[in-house]
Design an enzyme around this catalytic site. Structure first.
Site, mmCIF file in Angstrom:
data_model
loop_
_atom_site.group_PDB
_atom_site.id
_atom_site.type_symbol
_atom_site.label_atom_id
_atom_site.label_comp_id
_atom_site.label_asym_id
_atom_site.label_seq_id
_atom_site.Cartn_x
_atom_site.Cartn_y
_atom_site.Cartn_z
ATOM 1 N N ILE A 137 0.861 -1.176 0.000
ATOM 2 C CA ILE A 137 0.000 0.000 0.000
ATOM 3 C C ILE A 137 0.897 1.226 0.000
ATOM 4 C CG2 ILE A 137 -2.038 -1.057 1.044
ATOM 5 C CD1 ILE A 137 -1.157 -0.128 3.751
ATOM 6 N N ASP A 138 0.349 2.331 -0.431
ATOM 7 C CA ASP A 138 1.135 3.557 -0.568
ATOM 8 C C ASP A 138 1.679 4.037 0.771
ATOM 9 O OD1 ASP A 138 0.688 3.593 -3.292
ATOM 10 O OD2 ASP A 138 -1.045 4.915 -3.139
ATOM 11 N N MET A 139 2.728 4.822 0.693
ATOM 12 C CA MET A 139 3.394 5.351 1.884
ATOM 13 C C MET A 139 2.416 6.102 2.786
ATOM 14 S SD MET A 139 6.621 7.975 2.143
ATOM 15 C CE MET A 139 5.759 9.446 1.628
ATOM 16 N N ASP A 140 1.524 6.878 2.209
ATOM 17 C CA ASP A 140 0.612 7.685 3.010
ATOM 18 C C ASP A 140 -0.675 6.968 3.390
ATOM 19 O OD1 ASP A 140 2.317 9.891 3.146
ATOM 20 O OD2 ASP A 140 1.664 10.600 1.189
ATOM 21 N N THR A 141 -0.725 5.668 3.173
ATOM 22 C CA THR A 141 -1.901 4.875 3.508
ATOM 23 C C THR A 141 -1.607 4.013 4.726
ATOM 24 O OG1 THR A 141 -2.504 4.794 1.170
ATOM 25 C CG2 THR A 141 -3.548 3.184 2.602
#
Length: 190
Positions: A137-141
């Site tokens: 999952i994305d870094m900001d998720t």
């Protein structure tokens, strides 16, 4: 480097080469086999093929398995939120701001660095920079990730994701005046 040779029998006529070899070579996924085909490490009857090649009776398949590349990721003592763990997998609640695996500009402080410290070893299927990582999952998720400790677990979980027998649910917090009290977004979100 290992050199493997396979002679295609009647029962596998018409099977895709990548699927056939992933069944024949223990611990190697179809994507790994496809990479070998792309790298010209697999030939049939002395000729290069593509991943979608359909096998014929008495095809002779030559596979060159390269030596494993040594993991070049440093284990780091980083606190991670472990939800579940057994001898095959670890489920982690990844916090916002943490990169999942090393990549240019982010070779330290990643979830993989933390997991290598915690577990000592992870599956090798996704290569030396993404050991154990089946999905990301994305870094900001923020969210839960399944990480595999061995190749057998990795293949099993990857197959379940492919078949959609594992259900992934995403929640979003929205701001503003929304007409509906609830709903489902079933489309790419830009």
């Amino acid at each position: 480097m290992d050199n493997l040779i396979f002679n295609v029998t009647d029962e596998f006529i018409g099977e895709r080469i990548d699927k056939y070899l992933s069944m024949q070579i223990q611990g190697k996924s179809r994507s790994f086999i496809q990479g070998l085909i792309t790298d010209k490490k697999i030939d049939i009857n002395g000729s290069e093929v593509k991943s979608n090649y359909k096998l014929r009776k008495n095809d002779i398949i030559n596979v060159i398995l390269p030596e494993p590349i040594e993991l070049n990721v440093t284990a780091e003592k980083i606190d991670i939120n472990i939800i579940y763990e057994d001898e095959d997998v670890v489920v982690v609640n990844k916090e916002k701001g943490m990169v999942v695996h090393p990549a240019p500009g982010n070779y330290k402080g990643t979830l993989v660095n933390a997991l290598l410290y915690h577990c000592g070893d992870l599956s090798g299927i996704n290569g030396v920079m993404r050991p154990g990582i089946v999905h990301r999952i994305d870094m900001d998720t923020t969210g839960s990730l399944i990480i595999c400790k061995n190749d057998m677990a990795h293949q099993c979980i990857a197959e379940q994701l492919k078949e959609h027998s594992i259900k992934r649910v995403y929640y979003a917090i929205v701001h503003g005046n929304i007409k509906e009290d609830h709903g489902t977004v079933n489309a790419p979100i830009g």
